[in-house]
Design an enzyme around this catalytic site. Structure first.
Site, mmCIF file in Angstrom:
data_model
loop_
_atom_site.group_PDB
_atom_site.id
_atom_site.type_symbol
_atom_site.label_atom_id
_atom_site.label_comp_id
_atom_site.label_asym_id
_atom_site.label_seq_id
_atom_site.Cartn_x
_atom_site.Cartn_y
_atom_site.Cartn_z
ATOM 1 N N ARG A 1 0.843 -1.202 0.000
ATOM 2 C CA ARG A 1 0.000 0.000 0.000
ATOM 3 C C ARG A 1 0.874 1.246 0.000
ATOM 4 O O ARG A 1 1.794 1.381 0.807
ATOM 5 C CB ARG A 1 -0.905 -0.006 1.227
ATOM 6 N N LYS B 1 -13.226 3.346 0.957
ATOM 7 C CA LYS B 1 -12.949 3.411 2.391
ATOM 8 C C LYS B 1 -14.127 4.084 3.094
ATOM 9 O O LYS B 1 -14.479 5.219 2.771
ATOM 10 C CB LYS B 1 -11.656 4.187 2.642
ATOM 11 N N ARG C 1 -8.454 20.693 7.726
ATOM 12 C CA ARG C 1 -7.303 20.881 8.618
ATOM 13 C C ARG C 1 -7.314 22.289 9.209
ATOM 14 O O ARG C 1 -7.864 23.227 8.636
ATOM 15 C CB ARG C 1 -5.982 20.638 7.868
ATOM 16 N N THR D 1 -6.520 -0.383 10.258
ATOM 17 C CA THR D 1 -6.220 0.639 11.268
ATOM 18 C C THR D 1 -5.967 0.049 12.656
ATOM 19 O O THR D 1 -6.837 -0.600 13.239
ATOM 20 C CB THR D 1 -7.320 1.707 11.385
#
Length: 548
Positions: A93, A286, A136, A344
Protein backbone atom coordinates in the site's frame (compact mmCIF):
# COMPACT_ATOMS: atom_id res chain seq x y z
CA UNK A 1 2.44 -14.08 -2.42
CA UNK A 2 1.92 -16.34 -5.41
CA UNK A 3 4.06 -17.35 -8.29
CA UNK A 4 4.31 -17.04 -12.05
CA UNK A 5 6.42 -19.12 -14.47
CA UNK A 6 10.17 -18.42 -14.55
CA UNK A 7 11.28 -15.44 -16.63
CA UNK A 8 13.52 -16.24 -19.59
CA UNK A 9 15.71 -13.09 -19.57
CA UNK A 10 19.44 -13.81 -19.00
CA UNK A 11 20.75 -12.91 -15.56
CA UNK A 12 24.19 -12.18 -14.17
CA UNK A 13 25.99 -14.67 -11.94
CA UNK A 14 25.43 -12.52 -8.84
CA UNK A 15 21.74 -12.16 -9.67
CA UNK A 16 21.36 -15.90 -10.12
CA UNK A 17 23.12 -16.49 -6.79
CA UNK A 18 20.88 -13.95 -5.06
CA UNK A 19 17.77 -15.52 -6.61
CA UNK A 20 18.89 -18.97 -5.45
CA UNK A 21 19.40 -17.71 -1.91
CA UNK A 22 15.97 -16.06 -1.93
CA UNK A 23 14.33 -19.23 -3.23
CA UNK A 24 15.96 -21.26 -0.44
CA UNK A 25 14.84 -18.72 2.19
CA UNK A 26 11.34 -18.64 0.72
CA UNK A 27 10.95 -22.41 0.84
CA UNK A 28 11.96 -22.39 4.51
CA UNK A 29 9.33 -19.80 5.44
CA UNK A 30 6.16 -20.57 7.37
CA UNK A 31 4.11 -18.76 4.71
CA UNK A 32 5.36 -20.52 1.59
CA UNK A 33 5.17 -24.03 3.04
CA UNK A 34 1.94 -24.72 4.94
CA UNK A 35 0.71 -28.20 5.76
CA UNK A 36 -2.97 -29.09 5.72
CA UNK A 37 -4.80 -31.86 7.57
CA UNK A 38 -8.54 -31.57 6.95
CA UNK A 39 -10.90 -33.31 9.34
CA UNK A 40 -14.62 -33.85 8.98
CA UNK A 41 -16.50 -31.11 10.81
CA UNK A 42 -18.40 -33.09 13.43
CA UNK A 43 -20.08 -30.14 15.10
CA UNK A 44 -23.82 -29.72 14.59
CA UNK A 45 -24.01 -26.02 15.46
CA UNK A 46 -21.84 -22.99 16.20
CA UNK A 47 -21.72 -23.58 19.96
CA UNK A 48 -20.75 -27.21 19.47
CA UNK A 49 -18.01 -26.12 17.08
CA UNK A 50 -16.58 -23.50 19.44
CA UNK A 51 -16.57 -25.99 22.32
CA UNK A 52 -14.43 -28.37 20.24
CA UNK A 53 -11.63 -25.85 19.58
CA UNK A 54 -8.23 -26.96 20.92
CA UNK A 55 -5.22 -24.66 21.41
CA UNK A 56 -2.86 -27.65 21.22
CA UNK A 57 -3.82 -28.53 17.64
CA UNK A 58 -2.01 -27.05 14.67
CA UNK A 59 -4.25 -25.12 12.25
CA UNK A 60 -5.56 -27.58 9.68
CA UNK A 61 -5.59 -25.24 6.67
CA UNK A 62 -3.36 -22.67 5.01
CA UNK A 63 -3.73 -18.93 5.57
CA UNK A 64 -6.29 -17.70 3.06
CA UNK A 65 -6.68 -14.12 4.34
CA UNK A 66 -4.64 -11.50 2.46
CA UNK A 67 -2.12 -9.26 4.24
CA UNK A 68 -1.73 -5.65 3.09
CA UNK A 69 1.40 -3.77 4.18
CA UNK A 70 1.88 0.00 4.06
CA UNK A 71 5.27 0.82 2.59
CA UNK A 72 7.28 3.57 4.28
CA UNK A 73 10.81 4.43 5.40
CA UNK A 74 11.05 1.33 7.60
CA UNK A 75 10.54 -1.11 4.74
CA UNK A 76 11.06 0.67 1.41
CA UNK A 77 14.38 -0.97 0.52
CA UNK A 78 14.45 -3.86 -1.93
CA UNK A 79 16.10 -6.13 0.65
CA UNK A 80 13.39 -5.47 3.25
CA UNK A 81 10.59 -5.85 0.70
CA UNK A 82 12.00 -9.25 -0.31
CA UNK A 83 11.88 -10.35 3.32
CA UNK A 84 8.32 -9.09 3.72
CA UNK A 85 7.25 -11.09 0.66
CA UNK A 86 8.85 -14.15 2.19
CA UNK A 87 6.94 -13.53 5.43
CA UNK A 88 3.63 -13.30 3.55
CA UNK A 89 2.93 -9.76 2.29
CA UNK A 90 0.33 -9.93 -0.51
CA UNK A 91 -0.38 -6.27 -1.33
CA UNK A 92 1.86 -3.20 -0.95
CA UNK A 93 0.00 0.00 0.00
CA UNK A 94 1.21 3.48 -0.95
CA UNK A 95 -0.16 6.13 1.41
CA UNK A 96 -0.63 9.31 -0.64
CA UNK A 97 -1.29 11.41 2.45
CA UNK A 98 2.50 11.59 2.59
CA UNK A 99 5.36 11.62 0.10
CA UNK A 100 6.11 12.99 -3.35
CA UNK A 101 5.65 11.36 -6.75
CA UNK A 102 9.40 10.79 -6.84
CA UNK A 103 9.26 8.97 -3.51
CA UNK A 104 6.30 6.79 -4.48
CA UNK A 105 7.78 6.04 -7.93
CA UNK A 106 10.84 4.74 -6.13
CA UNK A 107 8.64 2.56 -3.92
CA UNK A 108 6.81 1.08 -6.92
CA UNK A 109 10.13 0.35 -8.62
CA UNK A 110 11.49 -1.29 -5.47
CA UNK A 111 8.41 -3.48 -4.98
CA UNK A 112 8.60 -4.68 -8.58
CA UNK A 113 12.32 -5.24 -8.41
CA UNK A 114 11.97 -7.21 -5.18
CA UNK A 115 9.19 -9.34 -6.70
CA UNK A 116 11.22 -10.03 -9.83
CA UNK A 117 14.27 -11.05 -7.80
CA UNK A 118 12.49 -14.29 -6.96
CA UNK A 119 12.62 -17.14 -9.43
CA UNK A 120 9.86 -17.47 -10.41
CA UNK A 121 8.75 -13.87 -9.72
CA UNK A 122 6.29 -13.13 -6.91
CA UNK A 123 2.88 -11.66 -7.62
CA UNK A 124 2.39 -8.78 -5.19
CA UNK A 125 -0.37 -6.23 -5.77
CA UNK A 126 0.28 -2.49 -5.45
CA UNK A 127 -2.44 -0.15 -4.15
CA UNK A 128 -2.63 3.64 -4.08
CA UNK A 129 -4.43 5.00 -1.02
CA UNK A 130 -5.73 8.48 -1.82
CA UNK A 131 -5.44 11.38 0.60
CA UNK A 132 -9.09 12.24 0.03
CA UNK A 133 -10.98 15.42 0.95
CA UNK A 134 -10.07 16.54 4.45
CA UNK A 135 -10.37 19.47 6.84
CA UNK A 136 -7.30 20.88 8.62
CA UNK A 137 -6.50 23.71 10.99
CA UNK A 138 -4.14 26.55 10.06
CA UNK A 139 -0.62 27.33 11.26
CA UNK A 140 0.01 28.59 14.77
CA UNK A 141 1.06 32.21 15.22
CA UNK A 142 4.79 32.74 15.62
CA UNK A 143 6.44 29.31 15.52
CA UNK A 144 4.29 26.74 13.64
CA UNK A 145 6.31 23.91 15.18
CA UNK A 146 5.23 24.59 18.76
CA UNK A 147 2.03 23.47 20.49
CA UNK A 148 -0.36 25.57 22.54
CA UNK A 149 -2.61 24.29 25.36
CA UNK A 150 -6.39 24.46 24.99
CA UNK A 151 -7.91 24.22 28.45
CA UNK A 152 -11.25 22.51 29.16
CA UNK A 153 -14.04 25.01 29.76
CA UNK A 154 -12.39 27.85 27.81
CA UNK A 155 -14.10 29.62 24.94
CA UNK A 156 -12.60 29.37 21.45
CA UNK A 157 -13.63 30.58 17.99
CA UNK A 158 -13.32 28.38 14.90
CA UNK A 159 -13.13 30.60 11.84
CA UNK A 160 -12.75 30.48 8.09
CA UNK A 161 -11.29 33.99 8.12
CA UNK A 162 -8.08 33.88 6.03
CA UNK A 163 -6.50 36.42 8.40
CA UNK A 164 -6.00 33.57 10.90
CA UNK A 165 -4.71 31.04 8.34
CA UNK A 166 -1.14 31.44 9.66
CA UNK A 167 -2.02 33.10 12.96
CA UNK A 168 -3.94 30.57 15.04
CA UNK A 169 -3.86 30.94 18.83
CA UNK A 170 -5.71 29.73 21.91
CA UNK A 171 -8.70 31.95 21.08
CA UNK A 172 -8.98 31.70 17.28
CA UNK A 173 -8.36 28.59 15.14
CA UNK A 174 -8.60 28.72 11.35
CA UNK A 175 -10.02 25.76 9.37
CA UNK A 176 -9.71 25.33 5.60
CA UNK A 177 -13.34 24.22 5.00
CA UNK A 178 -15.06 27.36 3.67
CA UNK A 179 -18.60 25.96 3.99
CA UNK A 180 -18.18 24.76 7.56
CA UNK A 181 -20.32 27.57 8.97
CA UNK A 182 -23.24 26.60 6.70
CA UNK A 183 -23.33 22.89 7.59
CA UNK A 184 -22.63 22.85 11.33
CA UNK A 185 -25.26 23.53 13.98
CA UNK A 186 -25.17 24.59 17.66
CA UNK A 187 -24.80 21.53 19.86
CA UNK A 188 -22.58 19.76 17.31
CA UNK A 189 -19.03 18.70 18.08
CA UNK A 190 -15.73 19.56 16.40
CA UNK A 191 -12.91 17.06 16.93
CA UNK A 192 -9.30 18.08 16.34
CA UNK A 193 -6.19 15.87 16.03
CA UNK A 194 -7.90 12.44 15.89
CA UNK A 195 -10.40 13.48 18.55
CA UNK A 196 -7.80 14.33 21.19
CA UNK A 197 -9.37 17.81 21.41
CA UNK A 198 -13.17 18.09 21.50
CA UNK A 199 -15.07 21.36 21.04
CA UNK A 200 -18.83 21.85 21.46
CA UNK A 201 -20.47 24.40 19.17
CA UNK A 202 -22.45 27.09 21.00
CA UNK A 203 -23.18 29.63 18.26
CA UNK A 204 -22.61 30.09 14.53
CA UNK A 205 -22.28 33.68 13.38
CA UNK A 206 -21.09 34.64 9.89
CA UNK A 207 -17.72 33.04 9.27
CA UNK A 208 -17.16 32.30 12.96
CA UNK A 209 -18.18 29.32 15.09
CA UNK A 210 -18.11 29.98 18.81
CA UNK A 211 -17.24 26.86 20.82
CA UNK A 212 -16.38 25.71 24.31
CA UNK A 213 -13.52 23.29 24.91
CA UNK A 214 -15.01 20.03 26.22
CA UNK A 215 -11.77 18.01 26.21
CA UNK A 216 -8.58 20.03 26.27
CA UNK A 217 -5.17 19.22 24.90
CA UNK A 218 -2.20 20.61 23.05
CA UNK A 219 -2.96 22.07 19.63
CA UNK A 220 -0.36 21.96 16.87
CA UNK A 221 -0.36 23.31 13.31
CA UNK A 222 -2.22 21.69 10.38
CA UNK A 223 -4.14 19.19 12.50
CA UNK A 224 -7.01 17.13 11.10
CA UNK A 225 -10.59 18.12 11.90
CA UNK A 226 -13.63 15.81 12.12
CA UNK A 227 -17.28 16.86 12.32
CA UNK A 228 -19.11 13.82 13.74
CA UNK A 229 -22.77 13.70 12.80
CA UNK A 230 -22.48 16.63 10.39
CA UNK A 231 -23.09 16.07 6.67
CA UNK A 232 -20.25 17.86 4.90
CA UNK A 233 -20.31 18.96 1.26
CA UNK A 234 -16.62 18.65 0.44
CA UNK A 235 -15.81 17.53 -3.12
CA UNK A 236 -15.62 13.74 -3.38
CA UNK A 237 -12.25 13.90 -5.14
CA UNK A 238 -9.77 16.69 -4.51
CA UNK A 239 -7.53 18.18 -7.23
CA UNK A 240 -4.60 16.34 -5.68
CA UNK A 241 -6.56 13.08 -5.77
CA UNK A 242 -7.29 13.54 -9.50
CA UNK A 243 -3.59 13.89 -10.27
CA UNK A 244 -2.75 10.94 -8.02
CA UNK A 245 -5.33 8.71 -9.72
CA UNK A 246 -3.93 9.47 -13.16
CA UNK A 247 -0.45 8.72 -11.78
CA UNK A 248 -1.76 5.31 -10.67
CA UNK A 249 -2.87 4.61 -14.24
CA UNK A 250 0.49 5.68 -15.66
CA UNK A 251 2.31 3.42 -13.18
CA UNK A 252 0.10 0.43 -13.99
CA UNK A 253 -1.07 -0.02 -10.39
CA UNK A 254 -3.59 -2.70 -9.51
CA UNK A 255 -6.05 -1.03 -7.16
CA UNK A 256 -7.05 2.26 -5.53
CA UNK A 257 -8.15 2.67 -1.92
CA UNK A 258 -10.46 5.70 -2.16
CA UNK A 259 -10.61 7.73 1.07
CA UNK A 260 -13.68 9.33 2.69
CA UNK A 261 -16.23 7.90 0.26
CA UNK A 262 -19.66 9.31 1.17
CA UNK A 263 -21.88 8.06 -1.67
CA UNK A 264 -21.96 5.93 -4.82
CA UNK A 265 -21.52 8.97 -7.06
CA UNK A 266 -18.01 9.39 -5.63
CA UNK A 267 -17.07 5.94 -7.00
CA UNK A 268 -18.45 6.82 -10.43
CA UNK A 269 -16.43 10.04 -10.42
CA UNK A 270 -13.23 8.14 -9.60
CA UNK A 271 -13.97 5.64 -12.38
CA UNK A 272 -14.35 8.51 -14.85
CA UNK A 273 -11.02 9.99 -13.75
CA UNK A 274 -9.24 6.64 -14.15
CA UNK A 275 -10.58 6.58 -17.70
CA UNK A 276 -10.56 3.85 -20.29
CA UNK A 277 -6.86 3.12 -19.82
CA UNK A 278 -7.47 2.62 -16.09
CA UNK A 279 -10.78 0.77 -16.32
CA UNK A 280 -9.29 -2.46 -14.95
CA UNK A 281 -8.00 -0.87 -11.73
CA UNK A 282 -10.07 -2.06 -8.77
CA UNK A 283 -11.68 0.70 -6.66
CA UNK A 284 -11.94 -0.07 -2.95
CA UNK A 285 -14.17 2.39 -1.06
CA UNK A 286 -12.95 3.41 2.39
CA UNK A 287 -15.86 3.92 4.77
CA UNK A 288 -14.82 6.38 7.48
CA UNK A 289 -17.72 8.73 8.27
CA UNK A 290 -21.46 8.88 8.98
CA UNK A 291 -22.40 9.63 5.38
CA UNK A 292 -20.50 6.59 4.15
CA UNK A 293 -22.30 4.44 6.72
CA UNK A 294 -25.72 5.79 5.76
CA UNK A 295 -25.07 5.16 2.05
CA UNK A 296 -23.18 1.89 2.55
CA UNK A 297 -25.38 -0.39 0.44
CA UNK A 298 -25.22 1.90 -2.61
CA UNK A 299 -21.45 2.33 -2.21
CA UNK A 300 -21.00 -1.45 -1.89
CA UNK A 301 -22.94 -2.04 -5.09
CA UNK A 302 -20.98 0.56 -7.08
CA UNK A 303 -17.46 -0.22 -5.83
CA UNK A 304 -15.19 -3.23 -6.39
CA UNK A 305 -14.72 -3.67 -2.65
CA UNK A 306 -14.76 -2.01 0.78
CA UNK A 307 -12.26 -1.02 3.44
CA UNK A 308 -13.40 -0.69 7.06
CA UNK A 309 -11.20 2.35 7.85
CA UNK A 310 -11.53 2.37 11.61
CA UNK A 311 -9.27 5.39 12.23
CA UNK A 312 -11.49 8.28 11.19
CA UNK A 313 -14.60 6.13 11.54
CA UNK A 314 -13.78 5.69 15.24
CA UNK A 315 -13.77 9.47 15.60
CA UNK A 316 -16.96 10.03 13.62
CA UNK A 317 -18.98 7.43 15.52
CA UNK A 318 -18.85 6.41 19.21
CA UNK A 319 -16.08 3.92 20.07
CA UNK A 320 -18.62 1.38 21.32
CA UNK A 321 -20.29 1.39 17.89
CA UNK A 322 -17.15 0.68 15.82
CA UNK A 323 -17.32 -3.09 16.20
CA UNK A 324 -20.99 -3.05 15.15
CA UNK A 325 -20.09 -1.05 12.03
CA UNK A 326 -17.26 -3.50 11.29
CA UNK A 327 -19.45 -6.58 11.60
CA UNK A 328 -22.28 -5.04 9.58
CA UNK A 329 -20.02 -3.93 6.73
CA UNK A 330 -18.16 -7.23 6.55
CA UNK A 331 -21.38 -9.24 6.68
CA UNK A 332 -23.02 -7.30 3.86
CA UNK A 333 -19.87 -7.45 1.74
CA UNK A 334 -19.70 -11.23 2.24
CA UNK A 335 -23.35 -11.53 1.27
CA UNK A 336 -22.74 -9.47 -1.88
CA UNK A 337 -19.53 -11.35 -2.79
CA UNK A 338 -17.38 -8.21 -2.67
CA UNK A 339 -13.91 -8.24 -1.03
CA UNK A 340 -13.53 -6.30 2.22
CA UNK A 341 -10.46 -5.12 4.13
CA UNK A 342 -10.23 -4.45 7.86
CA UNK A 343 -7.70 -1.73 8.68
CA UNK A 344 -6.22 0.64 11.27
CA UNK A 345 -4.34 -0.03 14.51
CA UNK A 346 -4.55 -3.80 14.13
CA UNK A 347 -1.08 -4.34 15.66
CA UNK A 348 -0.39 -0.72 16.57
CA UNK A 349 1.88 -1.45 19.56
CA UNK A 350 4.30 -3.22 17.20
CA UNK A 351 5.41 0.19 15.92
CA UNK A 352 7.66 0.15 18.99
CA UNK A 353 7.44 -3.36 20.43
CA UNK A 354 8.36 -6.79 19.00
CA UNK A 355 5.11 -8.42 20.15
CA UNK A 356 1.49 -7.28 19.93
CA UNK A 357 -0.80 -6.90 22.91
CA UNK A 358 -3.26 -9.73 23.55
CA UNK A 359 -6.10 -7.38 22.63
CA UNK A 360 -4.48 -6.62 19.25
CA UNK A 361 -4.03 -10.30 18.48
CA UNK A 362 -7.68 -10.89 19.30
CA UNK A 363 -8.67 -7.92 17.12
CA UNK A 364 -6.94 -9.42 14.08
CA UNK A 365 -8.49 -12.82 14.76
CA UNK A 366 -11.98 -11.34 15.14
CA UNK A 367 -11.66 -9.47 11.84
CA UNK A 368 -10.87 -12.80 10.16
CA UNK A 369 -13.71 -14.55 12.00
CA UNK A 370 -16.07 -11.73 10.96
CA UNK A 371 -15.21 -12.54 7.33
CA UNK A 372 -12.62 -9.97 6.22
CA UNK A 373 -10.85 -10.92 2.99
CA UNK A 374 -7.74 -8.94 3.96
CA UNK A 375 -6.24 -7.38 7.06
CA UNK A 376 -3.95 -4.36 6.86
CA UNK A 377 -0.82 -3.08 8.56
CA UNK A 378 -0.23 0.70 8.55
CA UNK A 379 2.41 2.32 10.78
CA UNK A 380 3.50 -1.14 11.93
CA UNK A 381 5.33 -1.67 8.63
CA UNK A 382 5.64 1.91 7.31
CA UNK A 383 7.52 3.38 10.26
CA UNK A 384 7.73 0.64 12.87
CA UNK A 385 10.80 -0.99 14.33
CA UNK A 386 9.54 -4.52 13.65
CA UNK A 387 7.93 -4.71 10.19
CA UNK A 388 8.92 -8.34 9.57
CA UNK A 389 7.69 -9.50 12.95
CA UNK A 390 4.38 -7.67 12.35
CA UNK A 391 3.79 -9.49 9.05
CA UNK A 392 4.77 -12.84 10.55
CA UNK A 393 2.51 -12.60 13.60
CA UNK A 394 -0.39 -11.36 11.48
CA UNK A 395 0.09 -14.41 9.23
CA UNK A 396 0.04 -16.75 12.24
CA UNK A 397 -3.01 -15.14 13.86
CA UNK A 398 -5.00 -15.14 10.60
CA UNK A 399 -4.21 -18.80 9.97
CA UNK A 400 -5.28 -19.81 13.48
CA UNK A 401 -8.48 -17.75 13.17
CA UNK A 402 -9.43 -19.38 9.88
CA UNK A 403 -9.04 -22.81 11.45
CA UNK A 404 -11.57 -21.74 14.11
CA UNK A 405 -14.29 -20.91 11.56
CA UNK A 406 -17.29 -23.26 11.32
CA UNK A 407 -16.82 -23.51 7.55
CA UNK A 408 -19.70 -25.78 6.68
CA UNK A 409 -22.27 -23.56 8.38
CA UNK A 410 -20.71 -20.49 6.73
CA UNK A 411 -21.04 -22.11 3.29
CA UNK A 412 -24.68 -23.01 3.94
CA UNK A 413 -25.42 -19.46 5.12
CA UNK A 414 -23.84 -17.92 2.03
CA UNK A 415 -25.71 -20.29 -0.28
CA UNK A 416 -28.97 -19.27 1.37
CA UNK A 417 -28.58 -15.74 -0.03
CA UNK A 418 -28.16 -17.03 -3.59
CA UNK A 419 -31.79 -17.02 -4.58
CA UNK A 420 -33.33 -17.35 -7.99
CA UNK A 421 -31.54 -18.23 -11.20
CA UNK A 422 -27.79 -17.69 -11.52
CA UNK A 423 -25.59 -17.92 -14.61
CA UNK A 424 -23.52 -20.99 -15.49
CA UNK A 425 -20.26 -19.64 -14.05
CA UNK A 426 -21.93 -18.81 -10.74
CA UNK A 427 -23.60 -22.22 -10.50
CA UNK A 428 -20.30 -23.93 -11.30
CA UNK A 429 -18.56 -21.98 -8.50
CA UNK A 430 -21.13 -23.12 -5.92
CA UNK A 431 -20.83 -26.72 -7.10
CA UNK A 432 -17.03 -26.57 -6.93
CA UNK A 433 -17.09 -25.42 -3.30
CA UNK A 434 -19.65 -28.11 -2.44
CA UNK A 435 -17.41 -30.72 -4.08
CA UNK A 436 -14.39 -29.46 -2.14
CA UNK A 437 -16.23 -30.13 1.13
CA UNK A 438 -17.55 -33.53 0.06
CA UNK A 439 -14.09 -34.74 -1.04
CA UNK A 440 -12.08 -32.84 1.60
CA UNK A 441 -10.08 -31.47 -1.32
CA UNK A 442 -6.61 -30.10 -0.67
CA UNK A 443 -7.20 -27.32 -3.19
CA UNK A 444 -9.41 -25.92 -5.92
CA UNK A 445 -7.71 -25.03 -9.20
CA UNK A 446 -9.55 -22.59 -11.46
CA UNK A 447 -8.49 -21.31 -14.89
CA UNK A 448 -9.78 -17.79 -15.44
CA UNK A 449 -9.43 -14.93 -17.91
CA UNK A 450 -10.99 -12.01 -16.03
CA UNK A 451 -10.81 -13.50 -12.52
CA UNK A 452 -14.61 -13.69 -12.13
CA UNK A 453 -14.77 -17.49 -11.80
CA UNK A 454 -12.21 -17.36 -8.99
CA UNK A 455 -13.97 -14.44 -7.28
CA UNK A 456 -17.23 -16.40 -7.24
CA UNK A 457 -15.54 -19.45 -5.73
CA UNK A 458 -13.98 -17.24 -3.04
CA UNK A 459 -17.44 -15.82 -2.32
CA UNK A 460 -18.56 -19.20 -0.94
CA UNK A 461 -15.53 -19.55 1.36
CA UNK A 462 -14.13 -23.06 0.81
CA UNK A 463 -11.79 -24.31 3.53
CA UNK A 464 -9.06 -25.09 1.01
CA UNK A 465 -6.90 -22.67 -1.03
CA UNK A 466 -8.01 -21.65 -4.54
CA UNK A 467 -5.15 -21.73 -7.06
CA UNK A 468 -6.15 -19.18 -9.68
CA UNK A 469 -4.36 -19.56 -13.01
CA UNK A 470 -4.48 -16.31 -15.02
CA UNK A 471 -2.89 -15.17 -18.27
CA UNK A 472 -2.96 -11.48 -17.30
CA UNK A 473 -0.57 -10.40 -14.56
CA UNK A 474 -2.79 -7.56 -13.31
CA UNK A 475 -5.74 -9.93 -12.92
CA UNK A 476 -3.45 -12.25 -10.99
CA UNK A 477 -2.21 -9.55 -8.61
CA UNK A 478 -5.76 -8.30 -7.96
CA UNK A 479 -6.76 -11.78 -6.81
CA UNK A 480 -5.07 -11.08 -3.48
CA UNK A 481 -8.07 -8.92 -2.54
CA UNK A 482 -10.23 -12.05 -2.30
CA UNK A 483 -9.94 -14.56 0.52
CA UNK A 484 -8.40 -17.87 -0.47
CA UNK A 485 -7.10 -16.94 -3.91
CA UNK A 486 -3.49 -17.92 -4.65
CA UNK A 487 -2.82 -16.43 -8.10
CA UNK A 488 -0.56 -18.04 -10.67
CA UNK A 489 0.35 -16.07 -13.79
CA UNK A 490 0.74 -18.48 -16.72
CA UNK A 491 0.93 -16.25 -19.80
CA UNK A 492 2.70 -18.59 -22.23
CA UNK A 493 1.24 -20.19 -25.35
CA UNK A 494 0.05 -23.23 -23.43
CA UNK A 495 -1.00 -26.01 -25.78
CA UNK A 496 0.59 -24.36 -28.85
CA UNK A 497 -2.75 -24.15 -30.63
CA UNK A 498 -4.45 -27.13 -28.98
CA UNK A 499 -6.72 -25.56 -26.38
CA UNK A 500 -7.31 -28.76 -24.38
CA UNK A 501 -3.58 -29.42 -24.13
CA UNK A 502 -3.18 -25.89 -22.85
CA UNK A 503 -5.77 -26.51 -20.13
CA UNK A 504 -3.92 -29.63 -18.97
CA UNK A 505 -0.58 -27.79 -18.96
CA UNK A 506 -1.91 -25.03 -16.73
CA UNK A 507 -3.64 -27.47 -14.37
CA UNK A 508 -0.46 -29.55 -14.08
CA UNK A 509 1.56 -26.40 -13.38
CA UNK A 510 -0.84 -25.46 -10.55
CA UNK A 511 -0.73 -28.99 -9.09
CA UNK A 512 3.08 -28.80 -9.08
CA UNK A 513 2.99 -25.55 -7.09
CA UNK A 514 0.44 -26.99 -4.64
CA UNK A 515 2.75 -29.96 -3.99
CA UNK A 516 5.87 -27.78 -3.81
CA UNK A 517 4.29 -25.59 -1.12
CA UNK A 518 3.07 -28.54 0.91
CA UNK A 519 -0.59 -27.69 0.29
CA UNK A 520 -1.25 -31.02 -1.44
CA UNK A 521 0.22 -34.48 -0.98
CA UNK A 522 0.05 -37.76 -2.88
CA UNK A 523 -3.51 -39.20 -2.99
CA UNK A 524 -5.10 -35.86 -2.04
CA UNK A 525 -8.05 -34.80 -4.17
CA UNK A 526 -8.16 -31.48 -6.02
CA UNK A 527 -11.23 -29.86 -7.60
CA UNK A 528 -10.48 -28.42 -11.05
CA UNK A 529 -12.73 -25.74 -12.59
CA UNK A 530 -12.38 -24.87 -16.30
CA UNK A 531 -14.43 -23.71 -19.27
CA UNK A 532 -15.56 -25.50 -22.39
CA UNK A 533 -13.77 -23.05 -24.68
CA UNK A 534 -11.17 -20.30 -24.47
CA UNK A 535 -12.08 -16.78 -23.30
CA UNK A 536 -14.22 -15.21 -20.59
CA UNK A 537 -17.70 -16.39 -19.60
CA UNK A 538 -17.47 -20.08 -20.51
CA UNK A 539 -16.69 -21.68 -17.12
CA UNK A 540 -18.91 -24.75 -16.78
CA UNK A 541 -16.75 -27.80 -16.04
CA UNK A 542 -15.71 -29.44 -12.77
CA UNK A 543 -13.26 -32.33 -12.49
CA UNK A 544 -11.93 -34.04 -9.38
CA UNK A 545 -8.39 -35.32 -9.77
CA UNK A 546 -6.02 -37.20 -7.47
CA UNK A 547 -2.51 -35.99 -6.75
CA UNK A 548 0.21 -38.42 -7.91
Amino acid sequence: MSLSPPAEAPKSESTVRHNTELEHELKQSSYFVQKQAFETEGAVNQLDHVCSLDIYKEPFTVRNTGIICTIGPACQSVAMLEKMMIKGMNIARLNFSHGSYEYHSGTVANVRRAANNFNPPCLVGIALDTKGPEIRTGLLKGDPNVEIPLLSGNKITITTDEAYKEACDAEHVYVDYANMTTVIQPGSFVFIDDGLIALRVEKVEGINIECVVENGGKLGSKKGVNLPGTDVDLPAVSEKDKKDLRWAVEQGLDMVFASFIRNAESIREIRDILGEDGQNIKIIAKIENHQGMKNYDAILEESDGIMVARGDLGIEIPSEKVFIAQKMMIGRANRAGKPIICATQMLESMVDKPRPTRAEGTDVANAVLDGADCVMLSGETAKGKYPLEAVEIMHKIAREAEAAIFHRQLFDNLKMYTSGVVDTTHATAIAAVEASYKTQAAAIIVLTTTGRSAHLISRYRPRCPIFTVCRTVQVARQCHLFRGLFPINYPGDAGAGNWLDGVDERVSHAVGIAKDRGFARTDDSIVVVTGWKTGAGFTNTIRIIMVH
